[in-house]
Write an enzyme that holds these catalytic residues in place. Structure first.
Site: not given
Length: 209
Positions: A29, A32, A66, A69, A74, A87, A91
């Site tokens: 986060d 991001t 993008d 993150d 994952r 996210d 964006d």
């Protein structure tokens, strides 16, 4: 399309950086948010000053957050609805900043109102593309289709903005932005048709039960 072909490559490239940041307590986060701030500052400060090349370089550097993150989430096992929401929301902030920065330049010192209008149209229709998909998915439909997805729009815009900063005739960027606006409008139509067909199949299925 670009997302599908590039994701595996970028995942391999950014995995070492993702592991490095996670080992030092940096969250997906945070990456991001920092990436979005970098894109917004690069677009809203450098573009209006006419520094289209350097603005593009700064935006390109931060826009890779993008990808980073997602890799971090994952690896850490923290993927979920909040991360996806954050996210997707940021964006939209990044996209708006890029096109708004171009608008401020072309409507201001750049003195090229046609390109400014093209940037405004690209921003509005690009947002509509994203909205149609989000609304469709909230209703249980799949609208992940169309010729102008976010990655393609952003890459093409940044490439031609950077080239304009290096001396390319601004008309080239204006034409590209107009074509992107048209492609976005077509994508909206494609997604609406796709959702309509899905909804009709649902009605027919419900009616046949």
């Amino acid at each position: 399309m670009l997302n599908r072909y590039a994701r595996a490559l970028f995942t391999r490239i950014f995995t070492p950086a993702a592991r490095f940041l996670l080992a030092r307590g940096v969250s997906a986060d945070a990456v991001t948010i920092v990436g979005t701030l970098g894109v917004a500052l690069g677009a809203l400060i450098l573009f209006p000053l006419g520094e289209l090349f350097w603005g593009t370089m700064v935006i390109t550097l931060f826009v890779f957050s993008d990808v980073l993150d997602g890799v971090m989430a994952r690896i850490a096992g923290t993927t979920g609805r909040w991360g996806s929401f954050l996210d997707s929301t940021l964006d939209r902030v990044q996209d708006a900043a890029v096109f708004l920065g171009l608008m401020l330049w072309f409507f201001g010192a750049g003195d090229f109102w046609i390109a400014g209008v093209a940037a405004a149209a690209s921003m509005a229709l690009g947002m509509l593309v994203s909205y149609v998909r989000a609304k469709a998915e909230s209703l249980g439909f799949d609208a992940n289709t169309g010729i102008a997805e976010r990655a393609e729009r952003l890459v093409v815009t940044l490439v031609f903005a950077g080239l304009t900063g290096l001396g390319l005739n601004p008309w080239a960027l204006a034409v590209v932005l107009l074509l992107l606006a048209a492609a976005s409008a077509i994508t909206v139509g494609q997604r609406m048709v796709t959702v309509y067909r899905q909804s009709r199949r649902v009605r027919e299925t419900d009616g046949g039960q």
